[in-house]
Design a protein around this motif. Structure first.
Motif, PDB file in Angstrom:
ATOM      1  N   GLU A   8     -83.889  60.149 -34.110  1.00  0.00           N
ATOM      2  CA  GLU A   8     -82.841  61.069 -33.702  1.00  0.00           C
ATOM      3  C   GLU A   8     -81.664  60.322 -33.071  1.00  0.00           C
ATOM      4  O   GLU A   8     -80.503  60.626 -33.322  1.00  0.00           O
ATOM      5  CB  GLU A   8     -83.412  62.084 -32.718  1.00  0.00           C
ATOM      6  CG  GLU A   8     -82.400  63.130 -32.264  1.00  0.00           C
ATOM      7  CD  GLU A   8     -82.988  64.109 -31.271  1.00  0.00           C
ATOM      8  OE1 GLU A   8     -82.210  64.910 -30.706  1.00  0.00           O
ATOM      9  OE2 GLU A   8     -84.215  64.065 -31.040  1.00  0.00           O
ATOM     10  N   LEU A   9     -81.988  59.302 -32.231  1.00  0.00           N
ATOM     11  CA  LEU A   9     -80.934  58.517 -31.595  1.00  0.00           C
ATOM     12  C   LEU A   9     -80.124  57.722 -32.632  1.00  0.00           C
ATOM     13  O   LEU A   9     -78.898  57.595 -32.515  1.00  0.00           O
ATOM     14  CB  LEU A   9     -81.543  57.570 -30.563  1.00  0.00           C
ATOM     15  CG  LEU A   9     -82.075  58.228 -29.282  1.00  0.00           C
ATOM     16  CD1 LEU A   9     -82.774  57.185 -28.406  1.00  0.00           C
ATOM     17  CD2 LEU A   9     -80.938  58.878 -28.508  1.00  0.00           C
ATOM     18  N   PHE A  14     -75.056  56.941 -35.773  1.00  0.00           N
ATOM     19  CA  PHE A  14     -74.292  56.881 -37.023  1.00  0.00           C
ATOM     20  C   PHE A  14     -73.333  58.062 -37.135  1.00  0.00           C
ATOM     21  O   PHE A  14     -72.230  57.933 -37.684  1.00  0.00           O
ATOM     22  CB  PHE A  14     -75.232  56.823 -38.232  1.00  0.00           C
ATOM     23  CG  PHE A  14     -75.809  55.458 -38.470  1.00  0.00           C
ATOM     24  CD1 PHE A  14     -74.990  54.388 -38.830  1.00  0.00           C
ATOM     25  CD2 PHE A  14     -77.176  55.220 -38.326  1.00  0.00           C
ATOM     26  CE1 PHE A  14     -75.515  53.122 -39.057  1.00  0.00           C
ATOM     27  CE2 PHE A  14     -77.701  53.959 -38.535  1.00  0.00           C
ATOM     28  CZ  PHE A  14     -76.878  52.903 -38.907  1.00  0.00           C
ATOM     29  N   SER A  15     -73.748  59.194 -36.612  1.00  0.00           N
ATOM     30  CA  SER A  15     -72.854  60.356 -36.606  1.00  0.00           C
ATOM     31  C   SER A  15     -71.638  60.076 -35.727  1.00  0.00           C
ATOM     32  O   SER A  15     -70.500  60.413 -36.092  1.00  0.00           O
ATOM     33  CB  SER A  15     -73.603  61.586 -36.107  1.00  0.00           C
ATOM     34  OG  SER A  15     -72.726  62.696 -36.035  1.00  0.00           O
ATOM     35  N   SER A  20     -65.960  58.849 -35.239  1.00  0.00           N
ATOM     36  CA  SER A  20     -64.946  57.983 -34.635  1.00  0.00           C
ATOM     37  C   SER A  20     -64.033  57.392 -35.703  1.00  0.00           C
ATOM     38  O   SER A  20     -62.816  57.320 -35.531  1.00  0.00           O
ATOM     39  CB  SER A  20     -65.620  56.867 -33.839  1.00  0.00           C
ATOM     40  OG  SER A  20     -64.657  55.987 -33.295  1.00  0.00           O
ATOM     41  N   ARG A  21     -64.635  56.975 -36.821  1.00  0.00           N
ATOM     42  CA  ARG A  21     -63.840  56.398 -37.907  1.00  0.00           C
ATOM     43  C   ARG A  21     -62.882  57.442 -38.490  1.00  0.00           C
ATOM     44  O   ARG A  21     -61.721  57.159 -38.765  1.00  0.00           O
ATOM     45  CB  ARG A  21     -64.747  55.860 -39.005  1.00  0.00           C
ATOM     46  CG  ARG A  21     -63.989  55.244 -40.192  1.00  0.00           C
ATOM     47  CD  ARG A  21     -64.912  54.914 -41.333  1.00  0.00           C
ATOM     48  NE  ARG A  21     -65.619  56.102 -41.779  1.00  0.00           N
ATOM     49  CZ  ARG A  21     -65.065  57.056 -42.540  1.00  0.00           C
ATOM     50  NH1 ARG A  21     -63.818  56.967 -42.894  1.00  0.00           N
ATOM     51  NH2 ARG A  21     -65.769  58.097 -42.912  1.00  0.00           N
TER      52      ARG A  21
END
Length: 231
Positions: A8-9, A14-15, A20-21
């Protein structure tokens, strides 16, 4: 930490990176659209470079130093293309109205040099937002090439000296004062005339006139040499 918690972390990490990108660079579709635009601009630039190189090759062709029938309008088009970047950088509009319908006898490379000198001077003299216009026409027994600008013009004191060698109105280091003198000599080689007049509103117009049916300078030279040898 249990494996499900670790997974989950990782997903959250990655989310976060993806969000952010997107905040900084936009979505993948936006990135691809910008990339496509950059590529299109590169291809346009490459096409432009190819045109300039072709124009320079045609402008400098050695066989065009000979007296021959040539497409004067096409030579002027190539010359204007070479100068178009300089005009665009200085905010000057470069236009033309070329109306000759057939080739005429001339020194094509030399005639191109005259047009190059006149148009380049006109661009330098024209303020940002102004226009330099070139047109060609047949007037009776003459081919006429006119170069008109919206520049600051030429004073009464200078207009009579404009074709003198080393005379220039440009600042020191900006001009040699030979361009118009060389242009005058070339037009004389064509058995023609070159004159400058002030426009009614602003700027000046240079008018080149060369005969539609000139005598071959080589033939004239040979005739003069034989006449000199005869008693």
């Amino acid at each position: 930490m249990p494996a499900p918690k670790q997974l989950e972390l990782v997903k959250m990490f990655f989310s976060y990176v993806s969000q952010s990108r997107e905040q900084k660079e936009g979505s993948i579709d936006e990135v691809l659209a910008r990339t496509q635009k950059v590529l299109e601009e590169c291809f346009i630039g490459l096409d432009r470079m190819a045109e300039i190189v072709l124009g320079l090759r045609n402008f400098a062709r050695l066989d065009e130093a000979q007296f021959q029938n040539a497409d004067i309008d096409e030579g002027i088009r190539q010359t204007l293309m070479i100068l178009s970047n300089n005009a665009r950088d200085k905010g000057v509009k470069l236009t033309s109205d070329l109306t000759l319908t057939r080739p005429y006898a001339c020194f094509p490379a030399k005639l191109n040099q005259v047009v190059l000198n006149l148009v380049n001077n006109a661009i330098d003299a024209t303020p940002r937002g102004g226009e330099v216009h070139v047109d060609t026409r047949v007037n009776g027994a003459w081919v006429e090439i006119a170069v008109r600008d919206d520049g600051e013009g030429i004073s009464d004191a200078n207009i009579s000296k404009i074709f003198d060698p080393f005379f220039t109105t440009k600042p020191v280091g900006k001009g040699t004062g030979l361009g118009l003198s060389i242009s005058y000599r070339i037009v004389m080689e064509h058995q023609g005339t070159i004159a400058v007049t002030r426009n009614e509103t602003a700027g000046v117009t240079f008018l080149i006139r060369i005969p539609t049916e000139p005598k071959d300078p080589g033939t004239r030279t040979e005739g003069a040499a034989k006449a000199a040898e005869s008693p």
